[in-house]
Motif scaffolding. Structure first.
Motif, PDB file in Angstrom:
ATOM      1  N   GLU A 150      41.530 -41.571 -32.537  1.00 23.44           N
ATOM      2  CA  GLU A 150      40.786 -42.180 -31.423  1.00 23.44           C
ATOM      3  C   GLU A 150      39.320 -41.762 -31.460  1.00 23.44           C
ATOM      4  N   ILE A 151      39.065 -40.479 -31.708  1.00 26.52           N
ATOM      5  CA  ILE A 151      37.686 -39.976 -31.746  1.00 26.52           C
ATOM      6  C   ILE A 151      36.903 -40.632 -32.877  1.00 26.52           C
ATOM      7  N   ASN A 152      37.540 -40.762 -34.044  1.00 25.10           N
ATOM      8  CA  ASN A 152      36.858 -41.420 -35.173  1.00 25.10           C
ATOM      9  C   ASN A 152      36.495 -42.862 -34.830  1.00 25.10           C
ATOM     10  N   GLY A 153      37.439 -43.558 -34.181  1.00 22.41           N
ATOM     11  CA  GLY A 153      37.159 -44.934 -33.784  1.00 22.41           C
ATOM     12  C   GLY A 153      36.038 -45.017 -32.765  1.00 22.41           C
ATOM     13  N   LEU A 154      36.040 -44.099 -31.804  1.00 25.58           N
ATOM     14  CA  LEU A 154      34.994 -44.095 -30.773  1.00 25.58           C
ATOM     15  C   LEU A 154      33.631 -43.730 -31.369  1.00 25.58           C
ATOM     16  N   ASN A 155      33.625 -42.814 -32.343  1.00 26.85           N
ATOM     17  CA  ASN A 155      32.352 -42.485 -33.001  1.00 26.85           C
ATOM     18  C   ASN A 155      31.787 -43.705 -33.731  1.00 26.85           C
ATOM     19  N   SER A 156      32.684 -44.493 -34.340  1.00 30.62           N
ATOM     20  CA  SER A 156      32.245 -45.716 -34.999  1.00 30.62           C
ATOM     21  C   SER A 156      31.678 -46.700 -33.978  1.00 30.62           C
ATOM     22  N   GLU A 157      32.390 -46.858 -32.842  1.00 32.13           N
ATOM     23  CA  GLU A 157      31.908 -47.742 -31.784  1.00 32.13           C
ATOM     24  C   GLU A 157      30.578 -47.244 -31.228  1.00 32.13           C
ATOM     25  N   LYS A 158      30.443 -45.937 -31.091  1.00 32.20           N
ATOM     26  CA  LYS A 158      29.208 -45.354 -30.563  1.00 32.20           C
ATOM     27  C   LYS A 158      28.030 -45.679 -31.469  1.00 32.20           C
ATOM     28  N   GLY A 159      28.243 -45.569 -32.800  1.00 25.42           N
ATOM     29  CA  GLY A 159      27.176 -45.901 -33.740  1.00 25.42           C
ATOM     30  C   GLY A 159      26.750 -47.356 -33.620  1.00 25.42           C
ATOM     31  N   LYS A 160      27.752 -48.246 -33.484  1.00 19.68           N
ATOM     32  CA  LYS A 160      27.438 -49.670 -33.339  1.00 19.68           C
ATOM     33  C   LYS A 160      26.697 -49.935 -32.027  1.00 19.68           C
TER      34      LYS A 160
ATOM     35  N   LEU B   1      27.408 -48.677 -24.400  1.00 20.73           N
ATOM     36  CA  LEU B   1      27.209 -47.375 -25.048  1.00 20.73           C
ATOM     37  C   LEU B   1      27.618 -46.243 -24.112  1.00 20.73           C
ATOM     38  N   GLU B   2      27.246 -46.363 -22.849  1.00 23.77           N
ATOM     39  CA  GLU B   2      27.595 -45.326 -21.876  1.00 23.77           C
ATOM     40  C   GLU B   2      29.111 -45.196 -21.739  1.00 23.77           C
ATOM     41  N   LYS B   3      29.810 -46.350 -21.737  1.00 25.67           N
ATOM     42  CA  LYS B   3      31.265 -46.319 -21.642  1.00 25.67           C
ATOM     43  C   LYS B   3      31.880 -45.637 -22.862  1.00 25.67           C
ATOM     44  N   VAL B   4      31.368 -45.972 -24.042  1.00 24.33           N
ATOM     45  CA  VAL B   4      31.891 -45.353 -25.267  1.00 24.33           C
ATOM     46  C   VAL B   4      31.651 -43.850 -25.240  1.00 24.33           C
TER      47      VAL B   4
END
Length: 279
Positions: free
Chosen positions: A99-109, A220-223
């Motif tokens: 989950e953290i890896n996926g969220l880090n990817s979303e955060k970058g986007k 971004l804030e939500k991520v």
């Protein structure tokens, strides 16, 4: 083993009885007496052996009873439960890490999207300022219309009319100054209006870009919030896993202690009983 010894003793006792009866019937008394002494000499070692074996069996029973009284099964079950809990926690850790890896990817986007809108707003704002400056400058030209007309007149005097080929005089130019002035003012106002309309359109574009940027910033804030929550869950699971592993070490050490007790109390007596039985 004890039954066999009893049988052998009874056989020896029977033999003694037989030998005594022989004394009454056999002429060889010395031989019979020798047989009696030989039988008696075998009874004492057998009795000692039986006593030692019975004592060893009693010691073994006591050692086994003492060992079996230990909470070994309960501790093994507790250890199995802890191992099951550790497996569940490790699975949970892997899930949170995914989950953290996926969220880090979303955060970058999401960060890239915000940066894109920031750049677009910056460029549109620069364009809007340029349009405003150009409009002000063009509007300021209204204050210098007469200067431009006079300068134009001076430059056009003595030149030929592009329509009829007549050489223009100052009188010719003066006659058309009003028309020239009107046309120049109209051109300036048209440019000012065009720049104003372009500025308004650009401002609307900036507003749209700022709205898109706000949506991207909210995403971004939500991520970031989701990522913070996932990291907190990860830390909590890691702490729980550390505690469970510590408990496992304690229980495992206790079980190893029971094994040491077995090796130091039961095994020596078992060995002693087995050696006596082999003799």
């Amino acid at each position: 083993q004890s039954g066999a010894l009893a049988t052998e003793l009874r056989a020896l006792q029977t033999r003694l009885v037989e030998l005594k009866s022989v004394l009454d019937t056999e002429p060889s008394i010395d031989a019979a007496i020798a047989d009696i002494h030989n039988a008696k000499s075998q009874i004492v070692p057998l009795q000692q052996y039986r006593a030692e074996l019975e004592k060893a069996n009693v010691e073994l029973t006591a050692a086994m009873n003492s060992y079996n009284a230990l909470p070994i099964q309960a501790k093994n079950e507790e250890l199995a439960g802890i191992d099951s809990q550790i497996r569940e926690l490790n699975t949970a850790v892997q899930g949170v890490m995914t989950e953290i890896n996926g969220l880090n990817s979303e955060k970058g986007k999401a960060e890239g999207a915000v940066q894109k809108w920031d750049y677009a707003i910056q460029q549109a704002s620069i364009q809007m300022k340029q349009l405003a400056d150009d409009g002000k400058k063009r509007k300021a030209d209204l204050d210098h219309v007469d200067e431009q007309i006079n300068l134009g007149a001076m430059m056009q005097a003595g030149t030929k009319c592009p329509t009829c080929g007549h050489t223009l005089t100052e009188a010719d130019i003066e006659e058309h100054k009003g028309e020239i002035r009107q046309k120049l003012i109209e051109d300036i106002n048209a440019d000012v209006n065009r720049l104003r309309e372009a500025w308004v359109q650009c401002k609307g574009k900036v507003t749209e870009l700022e709205h898109s940027r706000a949506e991207a910033a909210a995403a971004l804030e939500k991520v970031i919030g989701d990522l913070s929550g996932a990291n907190e869950r990860y830390s909590a699971i890691e702490q729980q896993l550390a505690t469970v592993n510590t408990n496992r070490g304690t229980v495992y050490t206790e079980i190893q202690g029971y094994t040491s007790i077995y090796n130091s109390t039961v095994i020596p007596v078992q060995t002693k009983v087995e050696q006596l039985k082999r003799n």
